[in-house]
Design an enzyme around this catalytic site. Structure first.
Site, PDB file in Angstrom:
ATOM      1  N   LYS A  23       0.876  -1.154   0.184  1.00  0.00           N
ATOM      2  CA  LYS A  23      -0.052  -0.008   0.115  1.00  0.00           C
ATOM      3  C   LYS A  23       0.961   1.104  -0.053  1.00  0.00           C
ATOM      4  O   LYS A  23       2.066   1.324   0.733  1.00  0.00           O
ATOM      5  CB  LYS A  23      -0.778   0.135   1.238  1.00  0.00           C
ATOM      6  CG  LYS A  23      -2.046   0.786   1.427  1.00  0.00           C
ATOM      7  CD  LYS A  23      -2.677   0.160   2.488  1.00  0.00           C
ATOM      8  CE  LYS A  23      -4.004   1.349   3.120  1.00  0.00           C
ATOM      9  NZ  LYS A  23      -4.370   2.441   2.149  1.00  0.00           N
ATOM     10  N   ASN A 205       6.978   6.184  -0.845  1.00  0.00           N
ATOM     11  CA  ASN A 205       8.232   5.493  -1.354  1.00  0.00           C
ATOM     12  C   ASN A 205       8.927   5.006   0.254  1.00  0.00           C
ATOM     13  O   ASN A 205      10.130   4.987   0.294  1.00  0.00           O
ATOM     14  CB  ASN A 205       9.231   6.668  -1.737  1.00  0.00           C
ATOM     15  CG  ASN A 205       8.604   7.087  -3.270  1.00  0.00           C
ATOM     16  OD1 ASN A 205       8.036   6.173  -3.773  1.00  0.00           O
ATOM     17  ND2 ASN A 205       8.858   8.418  -3.304  1.00  0.00           N
ATOM     18  N   ARG A 206       7.936   4.850   1.209  1.00  0.00           N
ATOM     19  CA  ARG A 206       8.394   4.287   2.246  1.00  0.00           C
ATOM     20  C   ARG A 206       9.226   5.385   3.333  1.00  0.00           C
ATOM     21  O   ARG A 206      10.041   4.992   4.135  1.00  0.00           O
ATOM     22  CB  ARG A 206       8.927   3.123   2.421  1.00  0.00           C
ATOM     23  CG  ARG A 206       8.218   1.894   1.988  1.00  0.00           C
ATOM     24  CD  ARG A 206       7.417   1.651   2.786  1.00  0.00           C
ATOM     25  NE  ARG A 206       6.300   0.475   2.094  1.00  0.00           N
ATOM     26  CZ  ARG A 206       5.170   0.517   1.721  1.00  0.00           C
ATOM     27  NH1 ARG A 206       4.619   1.797   1.489  1.00  0.00           N
ATOM     28  NH2 ARG A 206       4.416  -0.509   1.477  1.00  0.00           N
ATOM     29  N   LEU A 207       9.337   6.467   2.677  1.00  0.00           N
ATOM     30  CA  LEU A 207      10.077   7.589   3.690  1.00  0.00           C
ATOM     31  C   LEU A 207       9.066   8.529   4.671  1.00  0.00           C
ATOM     32  O   LEU A 207       8.521   9.380   4.233  1.00  0.00           O
ATOM     33  CB  LEU A 207      10.693   8.799   2.698  1.00  0.00           C
ATOM     34  CG  LEU A 207      11.629   8.148   1.756  1.00  0.00           C
ATOM     35  CD1 LEU A 207      12.431   9.397   1.061  1.00  0.00           C
ATOM     36  CD2 LEU A 207      12.991   7.571   2.625  1.00  0.00           C
TER      37      LEU A 207
END
Ligand SMILES: Cc1cc2nc3c(=O)[nH]c(=O)nc-3n(C[C@H](O)[C@H](O)[C@H](O)COP(=O)(O)O)c2cc1C
Length: 228
Positions: A23, A205-207
């Site tokens: 997700k 972007n998982r940041l």
């Protein structure tokens, strides 16, 4: 179909690969210029936003983990019932597994996951029993069935079968017919006083944004950004 049965067609495998569960989190951000000095204020702001704008069914459901008498951590969900300047209050049976664990070690961790808002809050703190009047006030406003249920259940003790509990409830209904149900001494509130609160906002972007507040010895909150 019998109540409680879920129908799954075909053979049930004993394994499942979940690597395609993915997700992207892109709804909000948590930036330094938005931060208040006191994390309780940020918690309340987030909670109110979740209540008002996101479809979370039980925004006050939180995980509480304790260190058990067996040395293992244990998580379970309880409902947050009050937020005060001093901390976060929930109600339970003081003789339950969690009650005994807190007696032996008051260090606990609370966490909230509000999936619709893509937010997580993790709170480390110490738990202590609330004043009796806080437990009385809340017990009084519970539905009668919940009051009787609290009396009927020796929470976390082994029970032979469901009938035992249902019989106990019937006996209690008769006993307190036309009377107020008294709060049992072993049922009441715990307040968790935070020493650390971490706010996680999912980002692309998982940041993700992670801001941690830590309480210093002179009762100041210091905040730092953590790498996602
Ligand atoms: C949505 C939800 C809300 C719950 N709320 C409470 C609660 O407020 N207090 C409570 O004692 N247990 C609550 N429970 C049950 C606990 O998760 C747990 O089963 C119970 O407290 C016994 O835990 P213990 O044996 O580790 O002490 C709730 C469970 C769920 C799934």
């Amino acid at each position: 179909m019998a109540k409680g049965l879920i129908l799954i067609n075909g053979k049930i495998s004993m394994e499942k690969d979940l690597s395609n569960y993915r997700k992207s989190y892109e709804k909000q951000e948590l930036l330094e210029n938005n931060l208040v000095d006191n994390p309780n204020e940020l918690f309340l702001r987030w909670f109110q936003e979740v209540e008002a704008h996101f479809d979370e069914e039980e925004a006050n459901a939180m995980t509480i983990s304790t260190i058990g008498l067996d040395g293992f951590p244990k998580n379970r969900i309880v409902l947050l019932k009050k937020i005060t300047h001093d901390g976060f209050i929930f109600f339970t049976n003081y003789k339950s597994e969690k009650g005994k664990a807190i007696d032996a070690n008051p260090n606990v961790c609370l966490s909230f996951f509000w999936s619709q808002a893509q937010r997580q809050v993790i709170i480390k703190g110490t738990a202590q029993k609330t004043e009796a009047n806080i437990s009385d006030d809340y017990f009084r406003v519970r539905p009668r069935g919940s009051q009787l249920g609290a009396l009927a259940s020796n929470q976390s003790e082994i029970v032979e079968n469901r009938g035992v509990l249902e019989n106990e409830l019937i006996q209690l209904e008769k006993k307190y017919l036309g009377m107020d149900v008294p709060r049992p001494d072993h049922w009441g509130g715990f307040i968790v006083k935070p020493v650390e609160m971490e706010f996680w906002q999912g980002r692309a972007n998982r940041l993700h944004d992670r801001i941690r507040y830590q309480l210093t010895h002179d009762s100041q909150w210091i905040k730092t950004r953590l790498s996602p």
